[in-house]
Motif scaffolding. Structure first.
Motif, PDB file in Angstrom:
ATOM      1  N   THR A   1       0.680  -1.483  -0.041  1.00 57.14           N
ATOM      2  CA  THR A   1      -0.086  -0.247   0.005  1.00 57.14           C
ATOM      3  C   THR A   1       0.723   1.016  -0.081  1.00 57.14           C
ATOM      4  OG1 THR A   1      -1.648  -1.457   1.248  1.00 57.14           O
ATOM      5  CG2 THR A   1      -2.356   1.104   1.458  1.00 57.14           C
TER       6      THR A   1
ATOM      7  N   ASP B   1      -2.805   1.300  -8.973  1.00 56.83           N
ATOM      8  CA  ASP B   1      -2.737   1.361  -7.542  1.00 56.83           C
ATOM      9  C   ASP B   1      -3.234   2.805  -7.881  1.00 56.83           C
ATOM     10  OD1 ASP B   1      -1.871  -1.391  -7.371  1.00 56.83           O
ATOM     11  OD2 ASP B   1      -1.778  -0.650  -5.372  1.00 56.83           O
TER      12      ASP B   1
ATOM     13  N   THR C   1      -2.981   6.238  -4.517  1.00 59.02           N
ATOM     14  CA  THR C   1      -3.304   6.802  -3.237  1.00 59.02           C
ATOM     15  C   THR C   1      -3.916   8.645  -3.201  1.00 59.02           C
ATOM     16  OG1 THR C   1      -1.193   6.915  -3.327  1.00 59.02           O
ATOM     17  CG2 THR C   1      -2.162   4.856  -2.671  1.00 59.02           C
TER      18      THR C   1
ATOM     19  N   SER D   1      -6.355   4.857  -0.417  1.00 63.11           N
ATOM     20  CA  SER D   1      -5.987   4.140  -1.497  1.00 63.11           C
ATOM     21  C   SER D   1      -7.027   3.201  -1.721  1.00 63.11           C
ATOM     22  CB  SER D   1      -4.514   3.446  -0.579  1.00 63.11           C
ATOM     23  OG  SER D   1      -5.222   2.529   0.092  1.00 63.11           O
TER      24      SER D   1
END
Length: 311
Positions: free
Chosen positions: A28, A232, A234, A248
């Motif tokens: 993450t 991904d 964020t 996220s």
């Protein structure tokens, strides 16, 4: 429960296709552990930087992945050259991957604030299959497992990293060699290759919202041969150059998740971060989520070096 652990590994494998396409573990807080996927990042923080990270993925699911990483990198006396080392230990059920890699980068100034770095990564990957699997399942007679267990394999990676103190853009392939362990044999799985090439595109930007508040979105796009595309994103807010907080989202056919991130700059040298992810894929019925802790320590030899760094 041990047989269940083996079955979970098989389910995860087939979520990624009909082959075992070994991939680097996902994080993450990838924006602070960039050297694990891009060797051109080595030395970019302009000081000696050490990052340790622990990730417990899919807590409550027997056989869920657990990962530990340690990376250290720094520029040399010639500040255009950066070097680093990284260790990743990734445990998935009965499978264990250990990555031992060194990194080298060379940076070219493109302007007063813009820099372009090129990097190369080299090292070894160790793959081991826990011998308990032979005692707890009926696969001990299958030659497939004898062929792939307890092996070291060399690999290399390449990367480029374009950045200023406000934004960055990276492109990398941390392992470019396909290591095929099948040797013409087949077992309980349609096994093709233990290692597959993954390509990473990363980017981020820091916006000044006020004198005390900044906003930093970041993205990571991963493409792997034989596996679904992973994306991904964020978004974090920085308050008073001390406290980061944000969220996220991961779009992935098998491991889609939403999450929260918090980081605290304890001192100029020391930083701690925590991230939580909750799966929004079919796995949500079996786990309470994923926890990730990050520790960063840096040694500043010059007052001209900015702290904290944004990426």
């Amino acid at each position: 429960m041990k047989l269940l652990k083996f079955n979970i590994v098989i389910i995860i494998v087939f979520n990624f296709g009909t082959t075992i396409a070994q991939q680097l573990p996902q994080f993450t807080q990838y924006m602070y552990n960039t050297i694990s996927i891009n060797p051109a990042y080595a030395g970019s923080r302009e000081t000696l930087s050490a990052v340790g990270l622990h990730r417990s993925q899919w807590v409550g699911l027997d056989g869920g992945p657990t990962t530990q990483t340690l990376s250290i990198h720094s520029p040399l006396r010639n500040d255009r050259v950066g070097v680093g080392v990284s260790v990743i230990n990734d445990q998935l059920g009965y499978e264990n991957f250990l990555y031992l890699y060194g990194d080298f980068s060379y940076t070219l100034p493109l302007g007063e604030k813009t820099k372009l770095a090129f990097g190369i990564k080299g090292g070894m990957t160790h793959y081991n299959l826990d011998q308990e699997i032979f005692d707890d399942t009926d696969v001990s007679s299958d030659p497939f497992f004898d062929d792939i267990s307890n092996r070291w394999s060399p690999n290399v990676g390449l990367g480029a990293y374009l950045h200023t103190n406000k934004w960055y853009l990276g492109l990398s392939a941390p392992r470019i060699l396909n290591n095929d362990y099948n040797k013409g044999k087949s077992g309980v799985l349609d096994f093709v290759a233990l290692e597959r090439v993954s390509y990473y595109l990363t980017g981020g930007y820091v916006f000044d919202l006020s004198t005390s508040t900044k906003f930093k979105p970041a993205v990571l796009l991963k493409a792997t041969n034989g596996a679904p595309l992973s994306f991904d994103v964020t978004a974090n807010f920085l308050f008073n150059e001390v406290f980061w907080i944000g969220g996220s989202y991961r779009f992935d056919e098998a491991t889609a998740a939403i999450g929260a991130i918090a980081d605290f700059q304890v001192s100029k040298q020391f930083r701690i971060g925590y991230a939580y992810e909750y799966p929004i894929s079919e796995l949500r019925a079996y786990t309470s989520g994923t926890h990730e802790i990050l520790l960063m320590y840096e040694i500043f030899k010059s007052k001209r070096i900015k702290s904290p760094r944004y990426f």
